[in-house]
Design a protein around this motif. Structure first.
Motif, PDB file in Angstrom:
ATOM      1  N   GLN A   3       0.837  -1.201   0.000  1.00 38.52           N
ATOM      2  CA  GLN A   3       0.000   0.000   0.000  1.00 38.52           C
ATOM      3  C   GLN A   3       0.864   1.240   0.000  1.00 38.52           C
ATOM      4  N   LEU A   4       0.376   2.267  -0.669  1.00 35.35           N
ATOM      5  CA  LEU A   4       0.970   3.596  -0.595  1.00 35.35           C
ATOM      6  C   LEU A   4      -0.035   4.470   0.152  1.00 35.35           C
ATOM      7  N   VAL A   5       0.403   5.033   1.264  1.00 35.12           N
ATOM      8  CA  VAL A   5      -0.490   5.823   2.100  1.00 35.12           C
ATOM      9  C   VAL A   5      -0.023   7.273   2.105  1.00 35.12           C
ATOM     10  N   GLU A   6      -0.881   8.158   1.589  1.00 32.11           N
ATOM     11  CA  GLU A   6      -0.560   9.584   1.537  1.00 32.11           C
ATOM     12  C   GLU A   6      -1.153  10.296   2.745  1.00 32.11           C
ATOM     13  N   SER A   7      -0.503  11.356   3.145  1.00 34.81           N
ATOM     14  CA  SER A   7      -1.009  12.195   4.225  1.00 34.81           C
ATOM     15  C   SER A   7      -0.469  13.604   4.049  1.00 34.81           C
ATOM     16  N   GLY A   8      -1.092  14.548   4.762  1.00 36.28           N
ATOM     17  CA  GLY A   8      -0.584  15.905   4.759  1.00 36.28           C
ATOM     18  C   GLY A   8      -1.394  16.902   3.970  1.00 36.28           C
ATOM     19  N   GLY A   9      -2.416  16.448   3.270  1.00 40.94           N
ATOM     20  CA  GLY A   9      -3.235  17.386   2.521  1.00 40.94           C
ATOM     21  C   GLY A   9      -4.097  18.225   3.446  1.00 40.94           C
ATOM     22  N   GLY A  10      -4.768  19.219   2.877  1.00 38.94           N
ATOM     23  CA  GLY A  10      -5.634  20.056   3.679  1.00 38.94           C
ATOM     24  C   GLY A  10      -5.972  21.346   2.974  1.00 38.94           C
ATOM     25  N   LEU A  11      -6.494  22.269   3.752  1.00 40.70           N
ATOM     26  CA  LEU A  11      -6.897  23.585   3.253  1.00 40.70           C
ATOM     27  C   LEU A  11      -5.883  24.616   3.719  1.00 40.70           C
ATOM     28  N   VAL A 104      13.409 -11.228  -7.787  1.00 43.71           N
ATOM     29  CA  VAL A 104      13.230 -11.673  -9.166  1.00 43.71           C
ATOM     30  C   VAL A 104      11.955 -11.124  -9.807  1.00 43.71           C
ATOM     31  N   SER A 105      11.187 -10.319  -9.048  1.00 44.10           N
ATOM     32  CA  SER A 105       9.933  -9.779  -9.564  1.00 44.10           C
ATOM     33  C   SER A 105      10.185  -8.612 -10.506  1.00 44.10           C
ATOM     34  N   PRO A 106       9.288  -8.409 -11.467  1.00 40.37           N
ATOM     35  CA  PRO A 106       9.382  -7.192 -12.283  1.00 40.37           C
ATOM     36  C   PRO A 106       8.933  -5.979 -11.461  1.00 40.37           C
ATOM     37  N   ARG A 107       9.311  -4.797 -11.942  1.00 38.97           N
ATOM     38  CA  ARG A 107       8.833  -3.574 -11.279  1.00 38.97           C
ATOM     39  C   ARG A 107       7.365  -3.357 -11.623  1.00 38.97           C
ATOM     40  N   VAL A 108       6.570  -3.070 -10.625  1.00 41.06           N
ATOM     41  CA  VAL A 108       5.146  -2.800 -10.809  1.00 41.06           C
ATOM     42  C   VAL A 108       4.852  -1.429 -10.209  1.00 41.06           C
ATOM     43  N   THR A 109       4.048  -0.633 -10.899  1.00 43.69           N
ATOM     44  CA  THR A 109       3.692   0.696 -10.398  1.00 43.69           C
ATOM     45  C   THR A 109       2.446   0.617  -9.520  1.00 43.69           C
ATOM     46  N   TYR A 110       2.585   1.142  -8.325  1.00 38.61           N
ATOM     47  CA  TYR A 110       1.469   1.223  -7.388  1.00 38.61           C
ATOM     48  C   TYR A 110       1.104   2.693  -7.180  1.00 38.61           C
ATOM     49  N   TRP A 111      -0.189   2.928  -6.862  1.00 39.12           N
ATOM     50  CA  TRP A 111      -0.689   4.284  -6.630  1.00 39.12           C
ATOM     51  C   TRP A 111      -1.298   4.385  -5.232  1.00 39.12           C
ATOM     52  N   GLY A 112      -1.179   5.574  -4.663  1.00 39.46           N
ATOM     53  CA  GLY A 112      -1.872   5.863  -3.422  1.00 39.46           C
ATOM     54  C   GLY A 112      -3.317   6.237  -3.692  1.00 39.46           C
ATOM     55  N   GLN A 113      -4.056   6.453  -2.602  1.00 39.25           N
ATOM     56  CA  GLN A 113      -5.484   6.740  -2.729  1.00 39.25           C
ATOM     57  C   GLN A 113      -5.770   8.216  -2.998  1.00 39.25           C
ATOM     58  N   GLY A 114      -4.781   9.053  -2.826  1.00 38.22           N
ATOM     59  CA  GLY A 114      -4.946  10.483  -3.076  1.00 38.22           C
ATOM     60  C   GLY A 114      -5.236  11.261  -1.809  1.00 38.22           C
ATOM     61  N   THR A 115      -4.756  12.499  -1.791  1.00 36.15           N
ATOM     62  CA  THR A 115      -5.028  13.402  -0.685  1.00 36.15           C
ATOM     63  C   THR A 115      -5.397  14.769  -1.252  1.00 36.15           C
ATOM     64  N   GLN A 116      -6.438  15.354  -0.708  1.00 35.44           N
ATOM     65  CA  GLN A 116      -6.955  16.626  -1.240  1.00 35.44           C
ATOM     66  C   GLN A 116      -6.120  17.800  -0.742  1.00 35.44           C
ATOM     67  N   VAL A 117      -5.734  18.647  -1.668  1.00 31.60           N
ATOM     68  CA  VAL A 117      -5.084  19.928  -1.351  1.00 31.60           C
ATOM     69  C   VAL A 117      -5.971  21.032  -1.914  1.00 31.60           C
ATOM     70  N   THR A 118      -6.385  21.932  -1.041  1.00 30.12           N
ATOM     71  CA  THR A 118      -7.231  23.050  -1.449  1.00 30.12           C
ATOM     72  C   THR A 118      -6.561  24.346  -1.033  1.00 30.12           C
ATOM     73  N   VAL A 119      -6.352  25.226  -2.005  1.00 28.23           N
ATOM     74  CA  VAL A 119      -5.707  26.517  -1.755  1.00 28.23           C
ATOM     75  C   VAL A 119      -6.735  27.614  -2.008  1.00 28.23           C
ATOM     76  N   SER A 120      -7.037  28.362  -0.976  1.00 25.51           N
ATOM     77  CA  SER A 120      -8.021  29.437  -1.098  1.00 25.51           C
ATOM     78  C   SER A 120      -7.340  30.739  -1.479  1.00 25.51           C
TER      79      SER A 120
END
Length: 121
Positions: A3-11, A104-120
């Protein structure tokens, strides 16, 4: 399970800063290239920055001089320091990583679930 876990987003107000983190969890052999992407409403996902296992980085022109990508290979974690944020930086930010599960595994690309960044304005 990898798993890729993102954090730190916000307003945040324009001109402010945020720091995103992306941590790789699970039993793996290695993490190679990593990157940050973002997707604003109604737009395609776009590259923000990438970083190799050796630390070489690449940035989209729109964020050069404002964003800094880094990684801690011992922690399998990547960061995105975002300064001088603008309203047009508003998006869901996703991290990805090329991961080898076994030696011996090939490289596989994994993605995180995303984190919202909102700039007012």
């Amino acid at each position: 399970q990898v798993q890729l876990v993102e954090s730190g987003g916000g307003l945040v107000q324009a001109g402010g800063s945020l720091r995103l983190s992306c941590a790789v969890s699970g039993s793996i052999y290695s993490v190679n290239d990593m990157g940050w992407y973002r997707q604003a409403p109604g737009k395609q996902r776009e590259l923000v920055a990438t970083i190799t296992i050796g630390g070489s980085s690449n940035y989209a022109d729109s964020v050069k001089g404002r964003f800094t990508i880094s990684r801690d290979n011992a922690k399998n974690t990547m960061y995105l320091q975002m300064n001088s944020l603008k309203p047009e930086d508003t998006a869901v930010y996703y991290c990805n990583a090329e991961i080898r599960i076994y030696v011996v595994s090939p490289r596989v690309t994994y993605w995180g679930q995303g984190t919202q960044v909102t700039v007012s304005a």
